[in-house]
Every structure is written in C-alpha cells, then in structure tokens.
Design an enzyme around this catalytic site. Structure first.
Site, mmCIF file in Angstrom:
data_model
loop_
_atom_site.group_PDB
_atom_site.id
_atom_site.type_symbol
_atom_site.label_atom_id
_atom_site.label_comp_id
_atom_site.label_asym_id
_atom_site.label_seq_id
_atom_site.Cartn_x
_atom_site.Cartn_y
_atom_site.Cartn_z
ATOM 1 N N ASP A 61 0.816 -1.220 0.000
ATOM 2 C CA ASP A 61 0.000 0.000 0.000
ATOM 3 C C ASP A 61 0.847 1.265 0.000
ATOM 4 O OD1 ASP A 61 -2.256 -1.705 0.227
ATOM 5 O OD2 ASP A 61 -1.892 -1.828 2.383
ATOM 6 N N LYS A 64 2.166 1.912 -5.179
ATOM 7 C CA LYS A 64 2.898 1.368 -6.333
ATOM 8 C C LYS A 64 2.104 1.540 -7.628
ATOM 9 C CE LYS A 64 3.253 -2.603 -4.301
ATOM 10 N NZ LYS A 64 2.791 -2.213 -2.975
ATOM 11 N N GLY A 88 -4.157 -4.431 -4.193
ATOM 12 C CA GLY A 88 -5.130 -3.418 -4.605
ATOM 13 C C GLY A 88 -4.355 -2.207 -5.059
ATOM 14 N N HIS A 89 -4.200 -2.047 -6.368
ATOM 15 C CA HIS A 89 -3.407 -0.922 -6.877
ATOM 16 C C HIS A 89 -4.345 0.170 -7.376
ATOM 17 C CE1 HIS A 89 0.330 -3.682 -7.532
ATOM 18 N NE2 HIS A 89 0.098 -3.392 -6.275
ATOM 19 N N GLN A 271 2.301 -5.987 -2.978
ATOM 20 C CA GLN A 271 2.595 -5.994 -1.530
ATOM 21 C C GLN A 271 3.922 -5.271 -1.253
ATOM 22 O OE1 GLN A 271 1.688 -9.466 -2.837
ATOM 23 N NE2 GLN A 271 -0.381 -8.680 -2.648
HETATM 24 P P1 IMP Z 1 -2.627 -12.931 1.990
HETATM 25 O O1 IMP Z 1 -1.673 -12.350 1.009
HETATM 26 O O2 IMP Z 1 -4.073 -12.696 1.629
HETATM 27 O O3 IMP Z 1 -2.334 -14.358 2.325
HETATM 28 O O4 IMP Z 1 -2.442 -12.131 3.374
HETATM 29 C C1 IMP Z 1 -1.249 -12.207 4.130
HETATM 30 C C2 IMP Z 1 -0.913 -10.845 4.742
HETATM 31 O O5 IMP Z 1 -0.527 -9.949 3.706
HETATM 32 C C3 IMP Z 1 -2.087 -10.174 5.469
HETATM 33 O O6 IMP Z 1 -1.576 -9.440 6.565
HETATM 34 C C4 IMP Z 1 -2.632 -9.217 4.422
HETATM 35 O O7 IMP Z 1 -3.313 -8.123 5.003
HETATM 36 C C5 IMP Z 1 -1.337 -8.769 3.761
HETATM 37 N N1 IMP Z 1 -1.527 -8.319 2.389
HETATM 38 C C6 IMP Z 1 -1.754 -9.072 1.301
HETATM 39 N N2 IMP Z 1 -1.845 -8.300 0.206
HETATM 40 C C7 IMP Z 1 -1.646 -7.045 0.598
HETATM 41 C C8 IMP Z 1 -1.564 -5.784 -0.085
HETATM 42 O O8 IMP Z 1 -1.690 -5.691 -1.311
HETATM 43 N N3 IMP Z 1 -1.328 -4.687 0.682
HETATM 44 C C9 IMP Z 1 -1.137 -4.766 2.033
HETATM 45 N N4 IMP Z 1 -1.203 -5.916 2.711
HETATM 46 C C10 IMP Z 1 -1.436 -7.047 1.999
#
Ligand code: IMP
Length: 471
Positions: A61, A64, A88-89, A271
């Site tokens: 977040d 990017k 989420g971009h 991420q």
């Molecule tokens: P997962 O990727 O859904 O397995 O989640 C694992 C961890 O990564 C959790 O803490 C999510 O909130 C975090 N996470 C996954 N994708 C994003 C992102 O795009 N931005 C911020 N946090 C993320």
C-alpha cells in the site's frame, strides 16, 4: 596523483577501459530513465538490458499502482511477477479512479502489453471480472498476456484460506485477505496445483478440476471445512476459462523477446518487502517473494537483465492485517494519518494501521531489494503537521540497535527511537519540482534518503498522475 591518473589514461588499454566504464555508467542511467532520457542524452535509442523492477519497501500500500502508471509512460511492456488478487493498486488518471487487483496498472496507458507472469497466482473468475470492469469503462484489455505457467487459484483455495483464518486463535491469525493466495502457493509447493496451460484443453482442465475439488471435500469437510458444490464451482470456473483461453501466452518467451528487442520492460511487484515470505515479518507475511529477487523467478528473466530497482516508500508507515509494526500509532496521530491518507484497504476495505516512518526497517528492505531509486509517495499527507517523527533505531531491553531484527519475537517488543523534524505547514499538492518544495519537506525527504541509503528518483504529492515529479 593527478599526474599518475593522466599517465595511466595515456595507455590505450586503460583509456579504453575508462571509456567502457563511462559508457556502462551512462547506460545504467538510460536504463533507469528510458526513452525520454535516452533520446535527450544521445538523440538515438540506446537500450541495454533495460528492465526495471518496482517494489514496495514497506508493508504494501505504498502507492505502487500510481508510480507504475507514471513509469509506464516510458515503458513498452509491464509485467506483474508475484502475488494475486490480494493486491489493490489504485490509479487516478486525471479523470477517473481505478482499483486493480491482478492486471498490471500499465493497462491504463493505451497500447502497452500487460503481462501476468508465471509467479502470479490467478483466480480465473476474478480476472475475468476485472477485465469486464475495465472493458465497461472503455479500457482496451486486448494486450493482456496470461502466463501459461501461472498457478490458478481454485474455489477450494478460498475455502481453505477462510477456514484456516476463521479457526486460527490469537497470534495464529495472519489477517489474510481470504482470496486463497496462501493455499494456492501451498498447492504449487505440494505439486498439486493447476497451471494456466491446463485451461487450454477444456477436457483435461475439467478432469484436473474435479480430482482436486473432490480431494478437498474428502480432506476438509470431515474436519469442519465448508463443502464445495463442485458442479456450481465448475460452471463458474469453466466459463471464466473459456474467456481466458485466447490470452494464454508463454510469457517467459514474450518477456525475454521484448527485452532482447530493446523494449523497456517494467516489472511490477505487489505488496511490500515486509510481507515477503523469506524477508518479511514471518509468519505475518504473504506467500510469495515480494522483493526484487522474486522478479526473476516470477518472470523467467535472468538476473543480469535487470538494470534498475525502484523502491516505493510511503512518507509514513501503514500495515494491514496482523503482525509486528514497531512505529504503530494507536492514537489520534494514527487516526489523523488514516483519515488524511485515506488508509483503508483497496481490496478488503479494512482500516490500515498507521504510524511514523520506520527508517530502520526501510534501510533493511532497500538493502535486500538493492534499491537504486526511491519513489516517495503521499508526502502531502504530512503537510499540516507541526512535527514529524522518523524512527532511526530500536530499543530492545537496555540495548539500542539500528539493524532490523530477524525474529518477530524481538520485533514485537522493540521500542522505536525517534528523531523529530519540524513540519512545513504548507500544501505541497501543487508542487511539480524539487526546488518548489518547502525547505522542511526537502530536509525530511533528504533525511529519509540518507537513513535508508538510497537516492530519491520520484516524489508524489497527491493521488493524480500529474501530482508527481522526478528528482
Ligand atoms: P494474503 O496475502 O491474503 O495471504 O495475506 C497475508 C498478509 O498480507 C495479510 O496481513 C494481508 O493483510 C497482507 N496483504 C496481502 N496483500 C496485501 C496488499 O496488497 N497490501 C497490504 N497488505 C497485503
């Protein structure tokens, strides 16, 4: 000393060597700022292994999507290399606001091929929904290439993700997005995953789908997992596969070919570094390599092709989900950052945890990523503050450390040591050049660059494309 250098340069072999060094240095500059810089420097197209990687250096977040959109102006291909629709971009193109989860943000620039490479886990149903959303808003999606080696997120992966998360107690909760990301990467490692190429043949795909769906029902339902309605699930997934079939591409070949032809390829990470499965705050991480090294395995490009790493860094810190966050502000200051920065998850809508910039962790991630240039985002969110803090060290018990602890046990008990800087109390949202920034804003940015040991390449002062300038 000077005479000695002159004498050495007078040897033809040595002056040739010096020339080569100068050329390589210039080539690196051109690679980092392709096309426009290339043209203005030499008036000819000079591209040498012009592949740039863009990654987040915090917990995701960082903004990017917007920076990718800006850099795509100079790119000939944009490639997503890991993660899935957990990302989420957000991009604002001057007229409209888009949130993309799987498709590279480069899609909003007409005519740039957008690749979903082999390191990405793809939910076919969600990908089709995203393509339909873009088409309905007038965006051409015909340039999408879907990697044949991508692992597919199947309906049971989402059920497993929710089952684990809902049944995890206390510190066992990761706070995942429940999009099935972790279980899909698990299937890949277990070698039971289904890959994009298997969608090419509908009968083969159906057989694999039913085998794995039945295996899920046998393994999980007796232990309380939700029963998968295989017929309904197959109907939905097979319809998506029908739409996606024409987009299936051996992207390892197309991306390498583009690179060989001198096309500037931009590799888009999702991420951030501290969600990296190896380098992040394990186990509170996502399931892929979010750091720049993942760009090679996630695309099939060799390490030597990468000429520049962009690290996107938000001017303060945020984190979604569980896990250590040393500079978290669980108070009015944190709430101020959340409201002013609009810090609510683009994928799940969850409020993000907010805090001051943590230069200790960022220095570590700039090192791991090999960041050449920083793109510092959301500077404007700090415009109204009297004072701004930067964490420069951690106190653990009676020790003060400047290295990033590798154990979440330690990270959970560190106390941040702050340096306080004066705010600038002026709006920066209309600033379009470094020299027009308030002096205290310049000082804040330069202090960040010094602490994280990287150069500043871009500053962003608002959500719109135009609110960005190069340094
Ligand atoms: P997962 O990727 O859904 O397995 O989640 C694992 C961890 O990564 C959790 O803490 C999510 O909130 C975090 N996470 C996954 N994708 C994003 C992102 O795009 N931005 C911020 N946090 C993320």
């Amino acid at each position: 000393m000077f005479n000695l250098i002159l004498e050495l340069i007078s040897f033809p072999e040595i002056s040739f060597f010096v020339l080569i060094l100068i050329f390589l240095k210039l080539a690196r500059l051109v690679a980092a700022f392709p096309v426009s810089w290339g043209l203005s420097l030499f008036n000819v197209k000079v591209f040498i292994m012009s592949v740039s990687v863009l990654v987040g250096v915090q917990w995701g977040d960082e903004g990017k999507g917007k920076i990718i959109d800006v850099l795509t102006k100079d790119a000939g291909m944009v490639v997503r290399f890991q993660g899935g629709n957990n990302a989420g971009h957000t991009v604002e193109n001057g007229k409209e606001h888009f949130v993309l989860h799987l498709i590279p943000s480069g899609i909003l620039r007409q005519g740039v091929p957008c690749v979903i490479a082999n390191g990405v886990v793809v939910d076919p149903v969600e990908l089709v929904k995203e393509m339909n959303m873009l088409t309905a808003r007038g965006v051409d999606v015909s340039g999408i290439q879907l990697g044949t080696r991508c692992q597919l997120i199947m309906p049971w992966h989402k059920l497993i993700d929710a089952f684990r998360e809902d049944n995890a107690k206390g510190e066992k909760k990761i706070g995942t997005t429940k999009r099935g990301i972790g279980p899909a990467y698990c299937s890949k490692a277990e070698r039971t995953g289904i890959r994009g190429i298997e969608m090419a043949d509908a009968a083969r795909f159906e057989k694999r789908f039913r085998e794995e769906a039945d295996a899920y029902n046998k393994m999980y339902v007796p232990f309380g997992g939700e029963k998968l309605d295989v017929e309904a699930a197959w109907k939905e997934v097979s319809a998506a596969a029908d739409v996606l079939r024409p987009y299936l591409t051996d992207t390892v070949v197309t991306v390498n070919e583009a690179n060989r032809k001198g096309v500037h390829v931009l590799l888009e990470g999702a991420q951030g570094a501290f969600l990296d499965i190896d380098h992040g705050t394990y186990p509170y991480v996502t399931s892929s390599n979010t750091t720049s090294g993942g760009a090679c395995t996630g695309t099939g490009l060799a390490p030597r092709t990468i000429s520049c790493v962009w690290g996107v860094l938000k001017a303060y810190s945020t984190r979604v989900g569980e896990g250590p966050f040393p500079t978290e502000l669980d108070n009015a200051e944190g709430e101020f950052l959340r409201q002013k920065g609009g810090e609510f998850g683009a994928t799940t809508g969850r409020p993000r945890r907010c805090g001051w910039l943590d230069a200790v962790s960022c220095r570590h991630s700039c090192l791991v990523n090999g960041v050449d240039y920083l793109a510092i985002t959301k500077l404007d969110v700090l415009d109204d503050l009297d004072e701004i803090k930067i964490c420069t060290a951690y106190r653990i018990g009676d020790k003060v450390v400047t290295g990033f602890p590798e154990d979440v046990y330690d990270l959970n008990r560190v106390e941040p040591v702050y340096e306080t800087m004066p705010g600038w109390k002026t709006s920066t949202t209309g600033v379009l050049a470094w020299n027009d920034l308030p002096e205290n804003a310049q000082k804040y940015l330069l202090r960040i660059a010094e602490l994280v040991d990287s150069k500043i390449g871009i500053v962003s002062v608002g959500p719109d494309r135009a609110q960005t300038f190069r340094v």
